[in-house]
Design a protein around this motif. Structure first.
Motif, short mmCIF file in Angstrom:
data_model
loop_
_atom_site.label_atom_id
_atom_site.label_comp_id
_atom_site.label_asym_id
_atom_site.label_seq_id
_atom_site.Cartn_x
_atom_site.Cartn_y
_atom_site.Cartn_z
N MET A 1 -13.19 -18.16 5.86
CA MET A 1 -12.82 -17.57 4.72
C MET A 1 -12.85 -16.19 4.57
O MET A 1 -13.71 -15.59 5.31
N ALA A 2 -11.80 -15.41 3.84
CA ALA A 2 -11.73 -14.11 3.93
C ALA A 2 -11.11 -13.47 2.42
O ALA A 2 -10.44 -14.17 1.96
N ASN A 3 -11.25 -12.16 2.29
CA ASN A 3 -10.49 -11.56 1.32
C ASN A 3 -9.16 -11.26 1.92
O ASN A 3 -9.08 -10.98 3.12
N VAL A 4 -8.27 -11.04 1.05
CA VAL A 4 -6.83 -10.44 1.42
C VAL A 4 -6.47 -9.13 0.94
O VAL A 4 -7.00 -9.27 -0.43
N SER A 5 -6.15 -8.29 1.44
CA SER A 5 -5.67 -6.86 0.83
C SER A 5 -4.46 -6.51 1.07
O SER A 5 -3.94 -6.42 2.09
N ILE A 6 -3.64 -6.23 0.13
CA ILE A 6 -2.20 -5.65 0.41
C ILE A 6 -2.05 -4.37 -0.17
O ILE A 6 -2.65 -3.74 -1.23
N ARG A 7 -1.63 -3.45 0.55
CA ARG A 7 -1.91 -2.16 0.47
C ARG A 7 -0.56 -1.36 0.55
O ARG A 7 -0.03 -1.13 1.69
N LYS A 8 0.20 -0.92 -0.36
CA LYS A 8 1.61 -0.15 -0.44
C LYS A 8 2.56 -1.00 0.05
O LYS A 8 3.24 -0.24 1.11
N VAL A 9 2.47 -2.34 0.15
CA VAL A 9 3.37 -3.11 1.07
C VAL A 9 4.78 -2.88 0.63
O VAL A 9 5.09 -3.05 -0.73
N VAL A 10 5.83 -2.61 1.63
CA VAL A 10 7.21 -2.68 1.08
C VAL A 10 7.83 -3.42 2.11
O VAL A 10 7.46 -3.59 3.20
N LYS A 11 8.92 -4.17 1.62
CA LYS A 11 9.69 -4.84 2.27
C LYS A 11 11.02 -4.53 2.04
O LYS A 11 11.63 -4.89 1.11
N SER A 12 11.87 -4.04 2.94
CA SER A 12 13.26 -3.69 2.83
C SER A 12 14.23 -4.51 3.67
O SER A 12 13.51 -4.85 4.87
N TYR A 13 15.44 -5.09 3.38
CA TYR A 13 16.16 -5.77 4.10
C TYR A 13 17.39 -4.70 4.54
O TYR A 13 17.54 -3.83 3.92
N GLU A 14 18.45 -5.16 5.43
CA GLU A 14 19.32 -4.35 5.78
C GLU A 14 20.28 -4.08 4.64
O GLU A 14 20.32 -4.85 3.85
N LEU A 53 5.49 -14.36 8.69
CA LEU A 53 6.77 -15.01 8.82
C LEU A 53 7.76 -13.95 8.49
O LEU A 53 9.20 -13.93 8.82
N GLU A 54 7.35 -12.70 7.80
CA GLU A 54 8.32 -11.50 7.71
C GLU A 54 7.60 -10.26 8.09
O GLU A 54 6.69 -10.25 7.81
N GLU A 55 8.34 -9.52 8.79
CA GLU A 55 7.92 -8.16 8.94
C GLU A 55 7.52 -7.31 7.96
O GLU A 55 8.33 -7.56 6.72
N ILE A 56 6.56 -6.43 7.96
CA ILE A 56 6.26 -5.57 6.93
C ILE A 56 7.06 -4.34 7.05
O ILE A 56 7.09 -3.75 8.19
N THR A 57 7.87 -3.99 6.20
CA THR A 57 8.45 -2.36 6.55
C THR A 57 7.54 -1.38 6.20
O THR A 57 7.94 -0.38 7.18
N ALA A 58 6.69 -1.37 5.40
CA ALA A 58 5.64 -0.26 5.26
C ALA A 58 4.45 -0.92 4.46
O ALA A 58 4.56 -1.89 3.68
N GLY A 59 3.38 -0.17 4.85
CA GLY A 59 2.09 -0.44 4.19
C GLY A 59 1.39 -1.37 5.02
O GLY A 59 1.50 -1.67 6.16
N GLU A 60 0.21 -1.99 4.57
CA GLU A 60 -0.85 -2.71 5.60
C GLU A 60 -1.25 -3.97 4.70
O GLU A 60 -1.34 -4.19 3.50
N ILE A 61 -1.25 -5.20 5.67
CA ILE A 61 -2.10 -6.36 4.86
C ILE A 61 -3.32 -6.42 5.90
O ILE A 61 -3.35 -6.23 7.01
N TRP A 62 -4.28 -6.64 4.89
CA TRP A 62 -5.61 -6.84 5.65
C TRP A 62 -5.98 -8.43 5.39
O TRP A 62 -5.85 -8.72 4.26
N GLY A 65 -11.07 -8.31 6.68
CA GLY A 65 -11.12 -6.78 7.21
C GLY A 65 -10.41 -6.31 8.61
O GLY A 65 -10.84 -5.37 9.04
N ASP A 66 -9.37 -7.10 8.94
CA ASP A 66 -8.60 -6.64 9.85
C ASP A 66 -7.18 -6.25 9.32
O ASP A 66 -6.55 -7.26 8.57
N VAL A 67 -6.47 -5.38 9.95
CA VAL A 67 -5.08 -5.27 9.62
C VAL A 67 -4.29 -6.33 10.37
O VAL A 67 -4.45 -6.40 11.58
#
Lengths: 365, 316
Positions: A1-14, A53-62, A65-67
């Protein structure tokens, strides 16, 4: 079990379409967080980025404790329940649930024990030999949950898991999901467009719109203190009524409708709304705060006569649709209240629960 | 409605039934099953004329003597089984059909995956290009292959000599010729497998792959545990169909080698032609062509039964 951290995450498509526009969210260990919003708001995309299942355009998902930006789904130690269950049709229920464990080379007797335990928890022991085709929607949903539980992952992800079920089964499965989370308090991210599901299941609800987070908070907090017009209108069923008003000072601070009707603002809110004197605003009032009149009304209640347009008896309550100042409005009244279309119904508006929205920023002040 | 009339929903429930018209024929025509039978009748007639009658006639022929005067039972089959030259035909036909089908299946599978992963409109262009071998009349394309294999003027041997390598008699030795005919059959048939497998691949829900990826499956494991089982029925039907057609292949061998060298490339169809038409022993030719019938019919029975059972079990 873990915490989830979404930091400045951006998803852009074509074509420069931004589905998610730089969101930040901290999900604590064991927490049940529901992402809710209308279609196309970016909630499913966010969930799929957590899953890998989707690539992250910018930002980080933890996760824990791991990116995990570049970690493939299979190494993220997550489990996901899909909207259409995504059960492997050629495998039995047992094999569906055991698939992840087999791939991770668990010993056979251990797999059997884990699958049996999960099946027992979900009351599907008698279905283990069947193929998914031979199961009902609710049973398939349970198997999909069993497949997630059996691996004891760090995070559960649910992508609109109840959308394919009929209304009755949806309510039943909602309770089941809550019960399972009480038994196995794994960190859970749950996506839905149904605000009732969000309110009933979540420790915290994340309301999303147009790729941004509008508000994060406990269900009751979102209901009582929405920060934006969108959240005010989205949370609650039937939705909040909005009326254009002007804040005026007429022997006390009041809101004035276009037809000249004035309603006094409760004294404890005068300081809060004072700066908006003279400004055009939007008054938000929930249907449950526009009810039938009583012999003795509490302070802060305004009376109004409404010409009934449509009556919808729901059993435990009755919804009355009428017009206020040309705007369609819904009121929630006691089922014993006698009213018929065309009649005048006296209504009590509880201004203690009013919301005032600044039109320029759409923020609730 | 377009003609200005108004359709009343539920009117049929209140309108009295129309009086019965006509006799037995009209009543029969009104029954759905009769209408269906009538519509299928031309096709059924065609199948009877072109398939069922020739099959039974061939069975009948195979039980006659050379002059087609006396019934000899299974003598023709017994005679063939005792002939070493026919043993060679059985071996060559099995080698040809099994190797070609396996190669077509593998190449078709790989091509289908490549196609499936090409995004956008270029997939359509590649798909069209790769289908070309299958749409050219086989006898014409085989003539081109024959020219390519030619020992004196062939493009292949010209390329080999240009590279400083020794020339290869593609159709000149038994094993070279066997490999060449298998190659041409594979070239011709692989696009059919590709298109069938591509359709099957497209019908596998993407979420199954996503679920498997989350469950911990690698790309290879997703192929083994998801793609192959989900495509199993299409693979089985395609292989069965291709096996039947390849066992009956005639054009390639007839044009490229005519059964040679030293009868080393004869298949059932070309051998039946040589025995039945060229040597004038039609009953024995018929028995050659019928030789694989029981084997393939049994195979087809079990494969189709398996496919049906699986359909009932898996289809949602």
């Amino acid at each position: 079990m873990a915490n989830v951290s979404i930091r400045k995450v951006v998803k852009s498509y074509e074509g420069d379409v931004q589905a998610v526009k730089g969101i930040d969210l901290e999900i604590e260990d064991h927490e049940f967080v529901v992402l809710v919003g209308p279609s196309g708001c970016g909630k499913s995309t966010t969930l799929r980025m957590i899953a890998g299942l989707e690539e992250i355009t910018a930002g980080e998902i933890w996760i824990g404790g791991d990116v995990v930006n570049d970690v493939p789904p299979r190494d993220r130690d997550i489990a996901m329940v899909f909207q259409n269950y995504a059960l492997y049709p050629h495998m039995s229920v047992f094999d569906n649930m055991a698939f992840g464990l087999k791939l991770r080379k668990f010993p056979k007797d251990e797999i059997k024990r884990l699958v049996d335990d999960a099946a027992k928890m979900l009351d599907i022991q008698m279905l283990l030999d069947r193929k998914p085709k031979a199961l009902s929607g609710g049973q398939r949903q349970r198997v999909a949950m069993g497949r997630a539980i059996v691996r004891n992952p760090k995070v559960f992800l649910f992508d609109e898991p109840l959308s394919n079920l009929d209304a009755k089964l949806r309510v039943q499965m909602r309770t089941e999901i809550k019960k399972v989370h009480q038994l196995v308090p794994t960190t859970t991210v749950y996506v839905t467009h149904d605000q009732i599901e969000a309110m009933t299941l979540a420790d915290r609800v994340v309301v999303m719109n147009h790729g941004v987070i509008e508000q994060v908070g406990a269900p009751q907090e979102l209901y009582h203190n929405p920060q934006t017009r969108f959240v005010a209108g989205f949370i609650g069923s039937p939705a909040m009524n909005f009326l254009p008003v002007q804040v005026v000072d007429d022997s006390g601070l009041k809101v004035q409708l276009a037809d000249g009707t004035k309603m006094a603002i409760p004294p404890e809110r005068v300081d809060r709304y004072g700066p908006y004197k003279g400004k055009k605003m939007t008054l938000g009032i929930r249907p449950e705060h526009m009810t039938e009149t009583h012999e003795s009304e509490k302070p802060g209640v305004q009376l109004m006569n409404a010409k009934v347009d449509v009556v919808e008896p729901m059993g435990m309550e009755t919804l009355v649709h009428h017009f206020v100042d040309g705007v369609a409005v819904c009121s929630r009244v006691d089922p014993n209240t006698k009213c018929r279309p065309g009649e005048i119904l006296p209504l009590a508006i509880d201004m203690n629960n009013m919301h005032l929205v600044e039109d320029s920023s759409s923020r609730v002040v | 409605m377009a003609d200005g009339s108004t359709m009343v929903v539920g009117a049929s429930a209140t309108t009295p039934p129309a009086p019965r018209q006509g006799g037995t024929m009209k009543r029969l025509a009104r029954r759905r099953s009769m209408a269906a039978l009538a519509l299928c009748a031309p096709l059924i007639a065609l199948i009877i004329c072109l398939k069922i009658y020739p099959t039974f006639y061939a069975i009948f022929l195979s039980m006659l003597d050379r002059k087609m005067n006396h019934f000899v039972g299974l003598d023709n089959f017994a005679y063939l089984l005792g002939r070493p030259s026919f043993h060679l035909v059985i071996f060559q036909s099995c080698l040809f059909a099994v190797t070609a089908v396996v190669m077509k299946a593998i190449i078709g599978f790989i091509l289908a995956h490549l196609m499936h992963n090409i995004r956008g409109s270029s997939q359509r262009i590649w798909r069209g290009l790769l289908l070309v071998p299958w749409v050219i009349p086989l006898s014409l394309s085989t003539l081109t292959w024959w020219w390519l294999f030619d020992p004196s003027y062939s493009a292949f041997n010209w390329t080999l000599s240009w590279l400083g390598l020794p020339e290869v008699p593609f159709l000149g030795t038994v094993w070279n010729a066997r490999i060449s005919v298998i190659m041409v059959n594979t070239w011709f048939g692989a696009p059919f497998f590709m298109i069938m497998y591509l359709a099957a691949l497209k019908s596998v829900p993407e979420q199954l792959y996503e679920a498997a990826a989350i469950d911990g499956a690698s790309a290879w494991q997703r192929l083994i545990f998801i793609t192959l089982p989900m495509m199993r029925n299409i693979i089985l039907i395609t292989v069965l169909y291709s096996l039947i057609v390849t066992f009956a292949d005639f054009d390639i061998v007839r044009i490229l080698t005519n059964g040679g060298p030293q009868d080393g490339t004869h298949l059932f169809a070309t051998y039946a032609f040589a025995v039945g038409i060229q040597s004038g022993n039609i009953p024995r030719g018929a028995s050659v062509s019928l030789f694989m019938f029981p084997v393939l019919a049994t195979l087809a029975f079990f494969v189709l039964r398996d496919v049906l059972n699986r359909n009932k079990e898996v289809a949602t």
